[in-house]
Design a protein around this motif. Structure first.
Motif, mmCIF file in Angstrom:
data_model
loop_
_atom_site.group_PDB
_atom_site.id
_atom_site.type_symbol
_atom_site.label_atom_id
_atom_site.label_comp_id
_atom_site.label_asym_id
_atom_site.label_seq_id
_atom_site.Cartn_x
_atom_site.Cartn_y
_atom_site.Cartn_z
ATOM 1 N N ARG A 1 0.652 -1.332 0.408
ATOM 2 C CA ARG A 1 -0.182 0.110 0.198
ATOM 3 C C ARG A 1 0.512 1.524 -0.465
ATOM 4 O O ARG A 1 0.130 2.236 -1.372
ATOM 5 N N ARG A 2 1.959 1.067 0.867
ATOM 6 C CA ARG A 2 3.075 2.518 0.764
ATOM 7 C C ARG A 2 3.355 2.688 -0.552
ATOM 8 O O ARG A 2 4.040 3.668 -0.807
ATOM 9 N N ASP A 3 4.010 1.547 -1.392
ATOM 10 C CA ASP A 3 4.519 1.706 -2.269
ATOM 11 C C ASP A 3 4.283 1.962 -3.575
ATOM 12 O O ASP A 3 4.039 2.957 -3.938
ATOM 13 N N THR A 4 2.648 1.550 -3.877
ATOM 14 C CA THR A 4 2.239 1.872 -5.175
ATOM 15 C C THR A 4 0.655 3.092 -4.349
ATOM 16 O O THR A 4 0.955 3.634 -5.347
ATOM 17 N N GLY A 5 1.482 3.646 -3.274
ATOM 18 C CA GLY A 5 0.341 4.787 -3.497
ATOM 19 C C GLY A 5 -0.955 4.585 -3.517
ATOM 20 O O GLY A 5 -2.520 5.535 -2.971
ATOM 21 N N VAL A 6 -2.021 3.347 -2.896
ATOM 22 C CA VAL A 6 -3.201 3.245 -2.685
ATOM 23 C C VAL A 6 -3.654 3.318 -1.215
ATOM 24 O O VAL A 6 -2.625 3.890 -0.161
ATOM 25 N N THR A 7 -4.824 3.563 -1.710
ATOM 26 C CA THR A 7 -5.379 4.238 -0.127
ATOM 27 C C THR A 7 -5.521 2.768 0.982
ATOM 28 O O THR A 7 -5.231 2.525 1.874
ATOM 29 N N PHE A 8 -5.801 1.829 -0.128
ATOM 30 C CA PHE A 8 -5.923 0.322 0.894
ATOM 31 C C PHE A 8 -5.515 -0.942 0.340
ATOM 32 O O PHE A 8 -5.652 -1.097 -1.054
ATOM 33 N N VAL A 9 -4.988 -1.962 0.815
ATOM 34 C CA VAL A 9 -4.897 -2.977 0.050
ATOM 35 C C VAL A 9 -5.290 -4.258 1.090
ATOM 36 O O VAL A 9 -5.056 -4.153 2.269
#
Length: 540
Positions: free
Chosen positions: A82-90
């Motif tokens: 999540r942190r690496d891809t910049g999405v809000t949630f995984v």
């Protein structure tokens, strides 16, 4: 109540341009906002898809799903992605929707909020759904275990909340508004500079005032009988009214042509091309006498000339008629003086007792005067020409020159058409006789010129043509100057003369005739003017 003055044309255009630029910038801003929002949603969906697929394809995820405590291995992994891809949630869950990994640890073990059936059938799909973190754009992908024969053993959901997307759009919108404001400022400044220049050229007038001025300008231009001509800096016709075209004999399409290409006499062309002002200059065209005034004008770097023309033809003709009347008066004075001398001679002969000689003297003088009168009246039925010939004969006699009417002269009554002005006939014949008399009189009293001074006039009609021929016994003209003599200003006399023959040519051309000069049989010059009687005369 004060009525507001209409805004100037420049002000109206400035306001319109500012509104137009503002509307254009606002439209572009709205379009860019909508486009950026759609692009942000698409980009969020693509990023979520990439994250979900990458996690679902990871062998470690399938392996962790087989373990007894999947959360222990999957929660750290999901947070790192999540942190690496910049999405809000995984979120990673089992096939029943029970969460193994979630950004909020309190939600682990709870049931996933959203649809999972398409993913259970092996399809990757996306949706916009409101979950525990709010409304979000999410993608759900199945996890297949290769060791279990490709069976779906878990599900992965990755997404970006709508608030995150909106925040990104807001940042782009602020940048867009800054660019739009700069574009509006630059556009407004450009519009102001352009309209300031326009205001100077329109002198602050509004559209109604400009339209009204144009109407007045056109009305005045066509109502003025005097000629008005405006030349630009390249000496091309920028404007000409009806009077100017008529006085100069120019066609309708003369606007835009160079003054040097109009086919006007050289002197008149030189006056139009001159940079210094001209005041009340007299010029001859093919058919008219015009008075010319020029005034240079300046507008920035462009220089031009305003030319006014007045028709002097009628005044010149009246002046010629006045000269003829003065000649007639002078002839009458001369005849009265001679008659008084003759009467004194008759009285003296009677007092001396020589009555027979007195009768003979008086009879001889009467016969001589009556013979000339009878000859002129019998040959020339046109009263104006007859009176002109008798008056010029008396003037010539006073200067010692004999005026003779040629035997073949004949103008019957009613032959001359009404379209042939008697004024032009007086101009032609009167100037030719005056010049011939001056030339013949130069030899009077000169011992080296023993010939009698004589002027011979021929006036007759033949084959639909009026011929006026005047020859003299003067010194004659150089054949090389046969064409130059008709130029205004050419003269063998004192300065200030030289308009008579120019007027003769102009009057003949005005009536579709010709005039030429040759050598007289008497040794002097012979001028012959021919005027058609069948062609309608072209009057001014």
């Amino acid at each position: 109540m004060r009525i507001p003055h209409p805004r100037s044309l420049a002000g109206q255009l400035f306001a319109m341009q500012v509104v137009l630029v503002a509307a254009l910038v606002a439209g572009c801003a709205v379009f860019a906002y909508v486009t950026d929002r759609e692009q942000a949603v698409v980009a969020a969906r693509q990023r979520a898809t990439a994250a979900a697929v990458a996690v679902a394809d990871s062998p470690s995820v399938a392996e962790a799903a087989r373990s007894k405590d999947p959360t222990a291995r999957l929660q750290p992994y999901a947070e790192k992605v999540r942190r690496d891809t910049g999405v809000t949630f995984v979120t990673i869950m089992d096939t029943h929707g029970v969460r193994w990994a979630h950004p909020d640890p309190r939600q682990i073990g709870a049931t996933y909020l959203g649809h999972i059936k398409p993913a259970l059938r092996g399809r990757i799909f996306d949706e916009t759904y409101t979950g525990t973190l709010g409304s979000s754009v999410r993608v759900v992908a199945p996890v297949r275990d290769a060791r279990a024969g490709g069976r779906i053993t878990a599900l992965v959901s990755a997404g970006i909340t709508v608030d995150t997307i909106s925040a990104q759009v807001r940042r782009q919108l602020l940048a867009l508004l800054g660019v739009a404001a700069a574009a509006l400022a630059v556009g407004g400044l450009c519009a102001y500079v352009i309209n300031a220049r326009l205001r100077r050229h329109t002198h602050g007038m509004n559209a109604a005032e400009l339209s009204r001025m144009h109407d007045y300008h056109q009305a005045a231009l066509h109502a003025v009988r005097e000629g008005l001509l405006m030349l630009d800096g390249q000496r091309r016709i920028a404007l000409i009214n009806d009077g100017g075209r008529e006085l100069l004999g120019l066609p309708e399409d003369s606007v835009g042509r160079y003054a040097s290409d109009l086919g006007l006499p050289p002197a008149l062309t030189g006056a139009l091309l001159a940079t210094e002002p001209r005041v009340d200059e007299l010029h001859l065209t093919a058919e008219r006498v015009v008075v010319l005034n020029t005034s240079p004008v300046s507008s920035g770097e462009q220089r031009g000339t305003v030319v006014t023309l007045r028709d002097h033809t009628e005044l010149q003709a009246l002046s010629g008629e006045l000269d003829s009347v003065r000649g007639f008066a002078e002839a009458l004075r001369s005849q009265a003086h001679e008659a008084a001398n003759r009467l004194h001679a008759v009285v003296s002969l009677i007092e001396l007792g020589r009555e027979d000689e007195a009768v003979d003297f008086a009879t001889a003088e009467l016969e001589l005067a009556q013979a000339l009168t009878d000859q002129v009246v019998a040959a020339v039925a046109e009263p104006v020409l007859a009176a002109l010939l008798l008056g010029k004969a008396a003037q010539a006699s006073e200067r010692g020159v004999e005026l003779v009417l040629a035997p073949d002269s004949r103008i019957d009554d009613g032959v001359l058409p009404p379209g042939l002005p008697a004024r032009d006939l007086v101009t032609i014949l009167g100037n030719l006789i005056d010049n011939a008399t001056d030339a013949a009189a130069e030899g009077v009293g000169n011992e080296s010129a023993p010939r009698s001074a004589r002027v011979t006039v021929t006036a007759r009609t033949d084959a639909g043509e009026l011929t006026l021929r005047v020859s003299d016994t003067g010194a004659g003209l150089d054949p090389a100057a046969a064409e130059e003599v008709f130029r205004r200003g050419w003269s063998t006399k004192s300065p200030g003369r030289g308009i008579g023959l120019a007027l003769v040519r102009q009057a003949t051309r005005r009536n579709a005739g010709t005039v030429e000069v040759t050598t007289s049989p008497d040794g002097g010059a012979e001028f012959t003017a021919r005027l058609p009687l069948t062609t309608p005369a072209v009057t001014p």
